[in-house]
Motif scaffolding. Structure first.
Motif, PDB file in Angstrom:
ATOM      1  N   PHE A 182      20.577  -7.541  46.844  1.00 27.07           N
ATOM      2  CA  PHE A 182      21.180  -8.816  47.241  1.00 27.07           C
ATOM      3  C   PHE A 182      21.343  -9.744  46.037  1.00 27.07           C
ATOM      4  CE2 PHE A 182      19.770 -13.215  48.099  1.00 27.07           C
ATOM      5  CZ  PHE A 182      20.860 -13.693  48.832  1.00 27.07           C
ATOM      6  N   ALA A 183      20.297  -9.844  45.205  1.00 32.64           N
ATOM      7  CA  ALA A 183      20.347 -10.712  44.027  1.00 32.64           C
ATOM      8  C   ALA A 183      21.403 -10.229  43.030  1.00 32.64           C
ATOM      9  CB  ALA A 183      18.974 -10.771  43.366  1.00 32.64           C
ATOM     10  N   MET A 184      21.465  -8.918  42.824  1.00 32.43           N
ATOM     11  CA  MET A 184      22.446  -8.363  41.885  1.00 32.43           C
ATOM     12  C   MET A 184      23.871  -8.602  42.384  1.00 32.43           C
ATOM     13  SD  MET A 184      20.515  -4.774  40.967  1.00 32.43           S
ATOM     14  CE  MET A 184      21.929  -4.141  40.070  1.00 32.43           C
ATOM     15  N   LEU A 185      24.084  -8.432  43.683  1.00 27.57           N
ATOM     16  CA  LEU A 185      25.413  -8.646  44.254  1.00 27.57           C
ATOM     17  C   LEU A 185      25.797 -10.123  44.209  1.00 27.57           C
ATOM     18  CD1 LEU A 185      25.261  -6.229  47.320  1.00 27.57           C
ATOM     19  CD2 LEU A 185      26.721  -5.991  45.311  1.00 27.57           C
ATOM     20  N   ALA A 186      24.823 -11.011  44.405  1.00 30.67           N
ATOM     21  CA  ALA A 186      25.093 -12.448  44.335  1.00 30.67           C
ATOM     22  C   ALA A 186      25.605 -12.816  42.935  1.00 30.67           C
ATOM     23  CB  ALA A 186      23.826 -13.238  44.665  1.00 30.67           C
ATOM     24  N   ILE A 187      24.964 -12.277  41.901  1.00 28.44           N
ATOM     25  CA  ILE A 187      25.408 -12.538  40.529  1.00 28.44           C
ATOM     26  C   ILE A 187      26.792 -11.948  40.294  1.00 28.44           C
ATOM     27  CG2 ILE A 187      24.931 -12.040  38.098  1.00 28.44           C
ATOM     28  CD1 ILE A 187      21.923 -12.031  38.869  1.00 28.44           C
ATOM     29  N   LEU A 188      26.998 -10.716  40.746  1.00 29.32           N
ATOM     30  CA  LEU A 188      28.273 -10.034  40.555  1.00 29.32           C
ATOM     31  C   LEU A 188      29.418 -10.782  41.225  1.00 29.32           C
ATOM     32  CD1 LEU A 188      29.845  -7.537  39.564  1.00 29.32           C
ATOM     33  CD2 LEU A 188      29.257  -6.427  41.730  1.00 29.32           C
ATOM     34  N   TYR A 189      29.224 -11.172  42.483  1.00 30.99           N
ATOM     35  CA  TYR A 189      30.286 -11.877  43.198  1.00 30.99           C
ATOM     36  C   TYR A 189      30.464 -13.304  42.682  1.00 30.99           C
ATOM     37  CZ  TYR A 189      31.408  -8.305  46.625  1.00 30.99           C
ATOM     38  OH  TYR A 189      31.863  -7.159  47.220  1.00 30.99           O
TER      39      TYR A 189
END
Length: 330
Positions: A182-189
């Motif tokens: 979730f944290a990685m996707l938040a940064i990516l998006y």
């Protein structure tokens, strides 16, 4: 008239810090802190580290979809079939298990089905010019209907032990794999929407699709990509949820489309398109997770939680309009 004689300084003349302090994201953050404090008083079990870790399962899977949904809604479209894509992808993975598929194959199947469903939605909207809300209401019934035809009242089980890691495993101490993802996707998006030309194109399309087209943006291609992303994230959520539950039923993720849309709109994304932010969606995810987990600790029935989510959705859509009307009258 001088600035000093105005009731407030116009937003464009305020410093970045002033605008940030008055932003919707800051208000949401204060709400999240208030809910956290209230939950800590409401239940003696809330502040336990493992309980807080378990609380993240209430929102991480939905938030993964919400990131892609935020971009889609900002562009002026919507996808109400995301929960049914989860059901379809989970059913496909369950069917693959029955013929001996291993964990890597299951991941490929889940992601491929999500992408295929997103491509189907995108083609109907961008290729045939159909309204996205009508298309995805139709595919919402279609995808889940296929799951019910395949499974009926049965369930798929027997997933490999290694597959359980995606929904039940911990990356480090109390930090689950889902929370890290979730944290990685938040940064990516966040980077994709706020720091790239693609993100600027999404905002431009949401504000004025015709103007964006005449400025050289390939509107249909961008929108098709957004439907693909939404389908892909539904596939990712299907992998995590199926792994966490250890089984597949056709009713899996039932009603999640409402919660995902609520999370996006609560995060400050304009339901009509054109504005919004990923940080707002991240904070909204925590708010909804804290609310549902707190109510769960108090043994509040699920139907009451559904009422709360419905009221949240109505409130975050209605309140800005009411506030704007009050400001015009004052």
């Amino acid at each position: 008239m001088s600035i000093a004689s105005n009731h407030s300084i116009p937003d464009r003349l305020q410093s970045p810090l002033q605008r940030r302090l008055k932003s919707w994201e800051m208000l949401l953050l204060l709400v999240a802190i208030a809910i956290f404090i209230a939950n800590s008083f409401a239940s003696p079990y809330f502040l336990d580290a493992w309980n807080l870790s378990d609380a993240t399962f209430n929102f991480t899977e939905k938030a993964m979809i919400a990131f892609a949904m935020a971009l889609l809604i900002i562009s002026g479209e919507i996808d109400l079939s995301v929960a049914s894509i989860i059901a379809l992808a989970s059913t496909a993975m369950g069917a693959a298990v029955q013929i001996g598929a291993d964990t890597p194959t299951l991941i490929i199947v889940g992601l491929a089905v999500g992408l295929a469903a997103g491509a189907f939605n995108g083609f109907l909207v961008t290729g045939l010019g159909l309204p996205s809300i009508v298309v995805t209401i139709g595919t919402m019934s279609l995808f889940r209907g296929i799951a019910y035809i395949v499974l009926g009242d049965q369930a798929y089980r027997g997933y490999p032990a290694s597959f359980a890691y995606f929904g039940q495993g911990y990356f480090y101490w109390v930090f689950s794999f889902e929370l890290v993802l979730f944290a990685m996707l938040a940064i990516l998006y966040g980077i994709l929407l706020h720091k790239t030309n693609f993100g600027r194109a999404v905002f431009a399309i949401g504000n004025n699709a015709t103007g964006a087209l005449f400025s050289g943006i390939r509107v249909n291609r961008v929108k098709f990509s957004l439907f693909l992303l939404t389908g892909l994230m539904s596939g990712v959520a299907a992998i995590c949820l199926t792994s966490r539950l250890g089984s597949t039923r056709p009713s899996i993720a039932l009603g999640w489309e409402l919660e995902v849309v609520t999370m996006v709109v609560l995060g400050g994304v304009n339901i009509l398109g054109g504005s919004g932010s990923i940080p707002g969606v991240v904070i909204a995810a925590f708010v909804m997770g804290l609310v549902t987990f707190g109510l769960g600790l108090l043994n509040v029935p699920g139907i009451v939680m559904s009422i709360v989510i419905g009221l949240l959705l109505i409130s975050v859509i209605a309140l800005p309009r009411l506030w704007a009307k009050m400001r015009r009258k004052s």
